[in-house]
Design a protein around this motif. Structure first.
Motif, mmCIF file in Angstrom:
data_model
loop_
_atom_site.group_PDB
_atom_site.id
_atom_site.type_symbol
_atom_site.label_atom_id
_atom_site.label_comp_id
_atom_site.label_asym_id
_atom_site.label_seq_id
_atom_site.Cartn_x
_atom_site.Cartn_y
_atom_site.Cartn_z
ATOM 1 N N VAL A 92 0.830 -1.212 0.000
ATOM 2 C CA VAL A 92 0.000 0.000 0.000
ATOM 3 C C VAL A 92 0.859 1.254 0.000
ATOM 4 O O VAL A 92 0.362 2.353 -0.276
ATOM 5 N N GLN A 107 -7.277 -0.710 1.614
ATOM 6 C CA GLN A 107 -7.181 0.462 0.755
ATOM 7 C C GLN A 107 -7.658 0.097 -0.653
ATOM 8 O O GLN A 107 -7.405 -1.014 -1.136
ATOM 9 N N ASN A 147 -8.781 1.921 -4.783
ATOM 10 C CA ASN A 147 -8.978 3.043 -5.702
ATOM 11 C C ASN A 147 -10.435 3.054 -6.126
ATOM 12 O O ASN A 147 -11.026 1.987 -6.329
ATOM 13 N N LEU A 176 -5.720 7.287 -2.801
ATOM 14 C CA LEU A 176 -5.778 5.989 -2.137
ATOM 15 C C LEU A 176 -6.835 6.107 -1.044
ATOM 16 O O LEU A 176 -6.722 6.928 -0.140
ATOM 17 N N SER A 212 -8.919 4.847 2.127
ATOM 18 C CA SER A 212 -8.937 3.955 3.280
ATOM 19 C C SER A 212 -10.348 3.397 3.454
ATOM 20 O O SER A 212 -11.312 4.161 3.588
ATOM 21 N N GLU A 252 -6.055 -4.373 8.456
ATOM 22 C CA GLU A 252 -5.553 -4.038 7.129
ATOM 23 C C GLU A 252 -4.275 -4.810 6.810
ATOM 24 O O GLU A 252 -3.320 -4.796 7.592
ATOM 25 N N LEU A 275 -4.013 -2.126 -6.204
ATOM 26 C CA LEU A 275 -3.971 -0.674 -6.358
ATOM 27 C C LEU A 275 -3.316 -0.304 -7.682
ATOM 28 O O LEU A 275 -2.297 -0.881 -8.069
#
Length: 335
Positions: free
Chosen positions: A149, A223, A225, A257, A259, A281, A287
C-alpha cells in the motif's frame, strides 16, 4: 443527484474535451456490451457528445426489460444480438470506431471455462471481425498483483500478476487482443479500470449497504482506488484517439488511495449508524497508479468526499441499487 433521472443525466453529461475529441473521429461508434453496468450511460454520453452527427450503435442481448427501447428513444441505433454467436457477430454493422465492453466476472468459480470463453476467446473473434476499426477495449486493474500500500500502485509498466481465473482470463483478453493488433495492424487501446462507482453500485455502495445492515466490514483489503463512472466513460471514449498497434495501455481510476476504514466511518456518520469492522488491514492491496490518465485527461470531476456524500444520501433515501456487489475485499481472486 436525488433521482435516477438526475443520476443518468449527470453520467451522460459530456465535457468540452470529450466533444472536441469525438469530433476528431470519422464515422459511427459501435458499442459492444451496451447493456452492461457501464454500457447504457456510455451510450448516452456518446450520443450527447456527438450531438447527432453520426450513429451511436448500441449492441447487446438487452436482457434488462425496456433498456433497448429507452436507448433507441434517446437516439441510439439499437442492435439486439449476442456477439458470442458467430453468425450474429458477422452480421453486425461495420463501424470505424468500436468500444468493447463485453466481459464476465461474477460466477467465475465453478464456471471457469465460460469465463475464459468470454474474456479471452471472444475478444479475438471481435478483434478479427473489426480488424480495420479503432478499438477501445475495457480491461481491469485485476491483471496486476497485490502490491504494498506504500508503493503508489501499479503503473502501466509494472509487471502483471493476476490472481485467480477471472484476473488471469482478463490478462488473456489483453494478450489475445495484442496478438490481433500485431497480426492485423488493428489500432487498440486497453483500459485497465478499477473501481468505477456511481450511486447504484460500487465499493461505496457495498460499504453503505453493510453499514445499514449491521454486517461486519472486512478490513483485510484496507485500501482501494475508486473513480466516478462518468469520468471513466469519458476516458474510454477519448481513448479511441490513443488507439495504436501494439495497443496503448491505460490505467483508469481515481488519484487518491481510499482507506476502507475511513470511508466506512464517513459513510456511517452520514447514515447515522456506526460501522462494524472485522480483521486488520493487510500490507498489500490491488492498487493502480493512474497518473498517465490524469496527465492526459485531467482529474475526475467528483472527489471521494463528494462521492461518499452523494452515496450516503442515495442509500439513505432508498434509491434503487443494481444489486451487484464488487467483492473488492476478496484477495484470492475468486468471484
Amino acid at each position: 443527484m436525488r433521482t435516477t433521472v438526475e443520476l443518468e443525466e449527470r453520467l451522460a453529461r459530456p465535457g468540452d474535451a470529450l466533444v472536441e475529441d469525438l469530433g476528431k473521429l470519422d464515422g459511427d461508434i459501435l458499442i459492444l456490451g451496451a447493456g452492461g453496468k457501464l454500457g447504457p450511460s456510455l451510450v448516452r454520453l456518446a450520443l450527447n457528445a456527438t450531438r447527432g452527427d453520426r450513429r451511436i450503435i448500441a449492441v447487446s442481448r438487452f436482457s434488462e426489460p425496456g433498456l433497448a427501447r429507452a436507448l433507441q428513444d434517446d437516439g441510439a441505433t439499437v442492435v439486439a444480438a449476442d456477439v458470442a454467436d458467430e453468425g450474429a457477430l458477422r452480421e453486425l454493422p461495420d463501424a470505424p470506431n468500436v468500444v468493447f465492453l463485453v466481459g464476465a466476472k461474477f460466477g467465475t468459480e465453478g464456471r471457469e471455462h465460460a469465463t475464459w470463453f468470454t474474456n479471452a476467446y471472444l475478444p479475438g473473434r471481435v478483434a478479427d471481425r473489426f480488424r480495420d476499426a479503432r478499438i477501445a477495449a475495457l480491461s481491469t486493474g485485476n491483471v496486476y498483483p497485490l502490491v504494498p500500500v506504500t508503493s503508489g500502485g501499479s503503473t502501466e509498466g509494472s509487471p502483471t500478476g493476476p490472481v485467480g481465473d477471472y484476473a488471469m482470463s482478463c490478462l488473456g483478453r489483453e494478450r489475445v487482443l495484442s496478438h490481433f493488433a500485431e497480426a492485423n495492424g488493428t489500432r487498440m487501446s486497453l483500459i485497465r479500470l478499477n473501481y468505477a462507482v456511481e450511486l447504484r453500485y460500487g465499493v461505496l455502495v457495498d460499504l453503505a449497504g453493510k453499514i445499514l445492515a449491521g454486517e461486519p466490514i472486512d478490513l483485510s483489503t484496507g485500501q482501494v482506488n475508486v473513480v466516478w463512472q462518468g469520468y471513466a466513460n469519458e476516458v474510454v471514449l477519448r481513448s479511441l484517439l490513443l488507439a495504436e498497434s501494439p495497443p496503448y495501455v491505460l490505467n483508469v481510476t481515481g488519484p487518491e488511495l481510499i482507506s476502507v476504514r475511513q470511508a466506512a466511518r464517513d459513510l456511517g456518520a452520514a447514515l447515522g449508524k456506526e460501522p462494524v469492522f472485522t480483521g486488520e488491514e493487510a500490507p498489500t492491496a490491488l492498487l493502480s497508479n493512474a497518473g498517465r490518465c490524469h496527465r492526459l485527461f485531467g482529474y475526475p470531476e467528483l472527489t471521494p468526499a463528494e462521492l461518499i456524500e452523494h452515496t450516503a444520501r442515495w442509500v439513505a433515501d432508498g434509491g434503487p441499487l443494481l444489486g451487484k456487489p464488487t467483492k473488492f475485499e476478496r484477495r484470492d481472486g475468486r468471484f
